[in-house]
Design a protein around this motif. Structure first.
Motif, PDB file in Angstrom:
ATOM      1  N   THR A 136     -11.285   0.069   2.250  1.00 12.95           N
ATOM      2  CA  THR A 136     -11.510   1.516   2.136  1.00 12.95           C
ATOM      3  C   THR A 136     -12.535   1.813   1.051  1.00 12.95           C
ATOM      4  OG1 THR A 136      -9.278   2.032   2.914  1.00 12.95           O
ATOM      5  CG2 THR A 136     -10.405   3.724   1.624  1.00 12.95           C
ATOM      6  N   LEU A 176      -2.243   1.318  12.854  1.00 12.69           N
ATOM      7  CA  LEU A 176      -2.210   0.260  11.856  1.00 12.69           C
ATOM      8  C   LEU A 176      -0.998  -0.619  12.116  1.00 12.69           C
ATOM      9  CD1 LEU A 176      -2.952   2.134   8.498  1.00 12.69           C
ATOM     10  CD2 LEU A 176      -4.556   0.887   9.932  1.00 12.69           C
ATOM     11  N   ASN A 216       0.837  -1.198   0.000  1.00 11.77           N
ATOM     12  CA  ASN A 216       0.000   0.000   0.000  1.00 11.77           C
ATOM     13  C   ASN A 216       0.874   1.250   0.000  1.00 11.77           C
ATOM     14  OD1 ASN A 216      -2.916  -0.987   0.464  1.00 11.77           O
ATOM     15  ND2 ASN A 216      -1.783  -2.078   2.042  1.00 11.77           N
ATOM     16  N   CYS A 228       0.680  -3.676   6.022  1.00  6.60           N
ATOM     17  CA  CYS A 228      -0.587  -3.628   6.751  1.00  6.60           C
ATOM     18  C   CYS A 228      -1.449  -4.858   6.487  1.00  6.60           C
ATOM     19  CB  CYS A 228      -1.391  -2.396   6.350  1.00  6.60           C
ATOM     20  SG  CYS A 228      -0.577  -0.816   6.589  1.00  6.60           S
ATOM     21  N   ASP A 229      -1.386  -5.365   5.261  1.00 12.34           N
ATOM     22  CA  ASP A 229      -2.366  -6.356   4.795  1.00 12.34           C
ATOM     23  C   ASP A 229      -1.744  -7.737   4.676  1.00 12.34           C
ATOM     24  OD1 ASP A 229      -3.854  -4.102   4.476  1.00 12.34           O
ATOM     25  OD2 ASP A 229      -3.914  -4.156   2.292  1.00 12.34           O
ATOM     26  N   HIS A 253       0.713   3.429   2.087  1.00 11.05           N
ATOM     27  CA  HIS A 253       1.087   3.622   3.487  1.00 11.05           C
ATOM     28  C   HIS A 253       2.512   3.137   3.745  1.00 11.05           C
ATOM     29  CE1 HIS A 253       1.299   2.587   7.798  1.00 11.05           C
ATOM     30  NE2 HIS A 253       0.475   3.601   7.971  1.00 11.05           N
ATOM     31  N   MET A 304     -10.490   3.389   6.507  1.00 13.75           N
ATOM     32  CA  MET A 304     -10.658   1.950   6.357  1.00 13.75           C
ATOM     33  C   MET A 304     -11.857   1.494   7.187  1.00 13.75           C
ATOM     34  SD  MET A 304      -6.684   0.962   6.848  1.00 13.75           S
ATOM     35  CE  MET A 304      -7.033  -0.747   7.229  1.00 13.75           C
ATOM     36  N   THR A 338      -6.887  -3.103   3.407  1.00 14.33           N
ATOM     37  CA  THR A 338      -6.704  -1.657   3.321  1.00 14.33           C
ATOM     38  C   THR A 338      -7.416  -1.075   2.103  1.00 14.33           C
ATOM     39  OG1 THR A 338      -4.596  -1.719   4.520  1.00 14.33           O
ATOM     40  CG2 THR A 338      -5.007   0.213   3.167  1.00 14.33           C
TER      41      THR A 338
END
Length: 318
Positions: A139, A98, A43, A66-67, A45, A267, A135
């Motif tokens: 979202t 996160l 991501n 994150c994922d 992020h 999210m 994510t």
């Protein structure tokens, strides 16, 4: 265990702090468990973390990501919800974070997460597709089906087709019964958006045939004025990010006169992630994966994201 780690931050040369190599095994506080990662999705992020955005320097080094989707300690196939928080909507917890902000993230062979953050993975979803959900796709799901206030048949404009959230908005919007229009600077991405399900595609900033019921805004400064001009009276802009720079102040005269509304979106919750997984299982919609790379080749994926050379999601396999 092997992991992809941020060891320093640099706003101009973010990949300088990207380190691939061995890291200690995760520890599990009370109420937490360990997931063996099968796939993890990249991501923006993660790139922003390497630039120093949203990360305290005393948290470095930290595992990025994150994922993820993988297998828990009991052998269950699961999707990892990335938001660490409490309450009925953990995204509204003022102390939320996160994965990869306070706690090590998912770009590793194993990751420690709260047990409440695990969602069953439908058997029909591959680990690679499931890893895209927490994510970007979550979202998009919240933007469309929670924050936009739309009925089926409404016209939705998706700005900046190509990124993970934008491709998710097109696919989910089409499956949800909306008429989806999309913009992009490049002809290739406009054609990909059409293939994904967009009813019409336009150059960025182009005059539209008619005004739309809602705009999904993830680009920011480069498309903001166009988003405002594209809305019907009473329409709504749903904002979840700004990849081209901060969203500038709204044209308040236009907002007031046309009774437009601008709402932010984050999210979604763990429960919304579970509903999203079921939605994909029922509709057959699947995330667009630009490329799948071994975790050991993560640098290639980060470089592609930094250059904007992708359509959909980049997935790493552990």
């Amino acid at each position: 265990m092997f992991a992809v780690t941020a060891t320093q931050t640099d706003p101009d040369h973010p990949l300088a702090g990207l380190t691939l190599g061995e890291r200690p095994e995760p520890t599990t506080p009370d109420g937490w468990t360990t997931v063996s990662v099968r796939a993890a999705a990249l991501n923006h992020h993660d790139l922003w973390t390497l630039k120093g955005v949203g990360i305290r320097q005393d948290r470095l080094p930290i595992v990025l990501g994150c994922d993820a989707a993988g297998v828990d300690e009991d052998g269950n196939e699961v999707i990892v919800h990335a938001v660490i928080g409490s309450g009925p909507d953990e995204t509204l917890d003022p102390r939320r974070s996160l994965l990869s902000e306070t706690y090590d993230g998912t770009f590793a062979e194993r990751v420690a997460v709260p047990r409440r953050n695990l969602v069953p993975k439908p058997a029909s979803l591959s680990f690679e597709h499931a890893a895209c959900l927490p994510t970007a796709w979550l979202t998009a799901y919240r933007m469309l089906f929670d924050r936009a206030g739309l009925e089926p048949g409404s016209t939705v404009l998706v700005q900046g087709a190509g990124g993970g959230v934008a491709t998710a908005l097109i696919a989910l919007g089409r499956a949800g019964g909306y008429r989806v229009w999309a913009t992009s600077r490049t002809e290739a991405k406009r054609e990909r958006a059409r293939e994904l399900g967009a009813d019409q595609v336009f150059e960025t900033g182009a005059r539209l045939p008619e005004r739309v019921d809602a705009v999904m805004e993830t680009v920011g400064e480069a498309t903001w004025a166009h988003s405002l001009k594209s809305l019907k009276p009473g329409g709504r802009i749903v904002v979840s990010g700004a990849t081209s720079g901060a969203v500038p102040p709204a044209d308040l005269n236009r907002v007031f006169f046309l009774q437009l509304s601008v709402v932010g979106s984050t999210m979604g919750t763990r429960e919304q992630l579970q509903r999203l997984a079921v939605f994909l299982e029922q509709t057959g919609v699947r995330p667009v994966v630009d490329r799948t790379l071994p975790l050991a080749e993560a640098r290639e994926g980060f470089a592609a994201m930094a250059e904007g050379e992708l359509f959909g999601k980049i997935v790493f396999t552990a």
